[in-house]
Enzyme design. Sequence first.
Site, PDB file in Angstrom:
ATOM      1  CG  HIS A  40      -7.176 -28.363 -20.257  1.00 52.96           C
ATOM      2  ND1 HIS A  40      -6.798 -29.549 -19.695  1.00 52.96           N
ATOM      3  CD2 HIS A  40      -8.205 -28.655 -21.102  1.00 52.96           C
ATOM      4  CE1 HIS A  40      -7.564 -30.525 -20.153  1.00 52.96           C
ATOM      5  NE2 HIS A  40      -8.415 -30.016 -21.021  1.00 52.96           N
ATOM      6  CD  GLU A  92      -2.397 -26.417 -34.548  1.00 52.83           C
ATOM      7  OE1 GLU A  92      -1.779 -25.664 -33.775  1.00 52.83           O
ATOM      8  OE2 GLU A  92      -1.948 -26.782 -35.645  1.00 52.83           O
ATOM      9  CD  GLN A 119     -13.724 -29.884 -29.477  1.00 56.11           C
ATOM     10  OE1 GLN A 119     -14.360 -30.794 -28.998  1.00 56.11           O
ATOM     11  NE2 GLN A 119     -12.793 -29.251 -28.799  1.00 56.11           N
TER      12      GLN A 119
HETATM   13  P1  AMP Z   1     -10.977 -31.192 -23.261  1.00 56.15           P
HETATM   14  O1  AMP Z   1     -10.976 -30.967 -21.796  1.00 56.15           O
HETATM   15  O2  AMP Z   1     -10.182 -32.374 -23.696  1.00 56.15           O
HETATM   16  O3  AMP Z   1     -12.366 -31.148 -23.848  1.00 56.15           O
HETATM   17  O4  AMP Z   1     -10.213 -29.956 -23.892  1.00 56.15           O
HETATM   18  C1  AMP Z   1     -10.616 -28.638 -23.645  1.00 56.15           C
HETATM   19  C2  AMP Z   1      -9.896 -27.726 -24.604  1.00 56.15           C
HETATM   20  O5  AMP Z   1      -8.485 -27.857 -24.412  1.00 56.15           O
HETATM   21  C3  AMP Z   1     -10.172 -28.080 -26.072  1.00 56.15           C
HETATM   22  O6  AMP Z   1     -10.309 -26.885 -26.818  1.00 56.15           O
HETATM   23  C4  AMP Z   1      -8.924 -28.844 -26.467  1.00 56.15           C
HETATM   24  O7  AMP Z   1      -8.635 -28.782 -27.846  1.00 56.15           O
HETATM   25  C5  AMP Z   1      -7.871 -28.105 -25.662  1.00 56.15           C
HETATM   26  N1  AMP Z   1      -6.687 -28.964 -25.478  1.00 56.15           N
HETATM   27  C6  AMP Z   1      -6.658 -30.236 -25.017  1.00 56.15           C
HETATM   28  N2  AMP Z   1      -5.401 -30.718 -25.048  1.00 56.15           N
HETATM   29  C7  AMP Z   1      -4.626 -29.743 -25.546  1.00 56.15           C
HETATM   30  C8  AMP Z   1      -3.230 -29.628 -25.833  1.00 56.15           C
HETATM   31  N3  AMP Z   1      -2.374 -30.621 -25.616  1.00 56.15           N
HETATM   32  N4  AMP Z   1      -2.768 -28.459 -26.337  1.00 56.15           N
HETATM   33  C9  AMP Z   1      -3.622 -27.425 -26.582  1.00 56.15           C
HETATM   34  N5  AMP Z   1      -4.946 -27.472 -26.329  1.00 56.15           N
HETATM   35  C10 AMP Z   1      -5.435 -28.609 -25.830  1.00 56.15           C
END
Ligand code: AMP
Length: 283
Positions: free
Chosen positions: A37, A151, A156
Amino acid sequence: MQIVKNIIDLNNTLKSSKKEEKKIGLVPTMGSLHEGHLSLIKTALKSCDEVWVSIFINPTQFNDPKDFECYPKDFENDINTINSISSKINLFIPESVNEIYPDDITVDEFELGFVNKVLEAKYRPGHFDGVATIINKLFNIFLPQVVFFGEKDFQQTLVIRNLIDSFFPNISLVICPTVRNENGLALSSRNKLLSVNSYKNCGIIFGCLLFAKENYLKTDYADLLNIIKSKIEKINEFNLEYFEIRDEITLEPFGKSNNEGRFRGFICVKVEGVRLIDNLLLD
Ligand code: AMP
């Protein structure tokens, strides 16, 4: 740092930013923030005048009520984490689900096409309808110039692209690379739900994607799938939900029509019942 908890305050705050013609960047999250994040947030800080991070565990994107119930929550820690990287970040943490869903907790209808039929959509029916619903609401509230997504959740990003092309032509989409731990495991809030032992073994998920990258052109698809399945399932409590190679734009399966696109491996492994997803560009 300012923390806003309801839409009325948010609209008031945004009104003055819009008047000053600030370039607003939005990073939607469900909290339990980790370096993945933070990489999105740091990228946003570099290119926007004002960065907003939303933290909201969106009920409509969970097809499994147990998954929703168990989803990690740590708002206090999230606030401290955000504060530690910059005092310039703004947080929107709705104080109740009602702020976002004032009437019913239901999904809006979107025509998402084929992207809403395969991979995650097949195994989590309704998931992307929920994602499109919340993202559409957030985009309408913030009207940001730039939005940042990972990514890691590649499918998504295709849903978001679809939404932007249909309804928000003025929003730029930035897709940030997946952040991994030292074993290659993609960081995820769900990793917190794993036992220490399983967590240590999770490097195999990225290992399988790398194996596919190395071998997909020289190995029969069914054989490749069997090898990956056995690599995963020889570990206790690891079950392969799917491994598939698909065109990264159309999501058409590799080998079905013409093979001139760029192909990506998509994987989902259930570890102790926790779904972990990852993907890798194979070309
Ligand atoms: P989430 O809180 O899981 O809904 O994720 C919020 C955002 O963070 C989304 O756009 C995810 O794709 C991104 N995200 C989650 N994990 C990672 C990661 N390991 N690397 C890069 N972006 C991430």
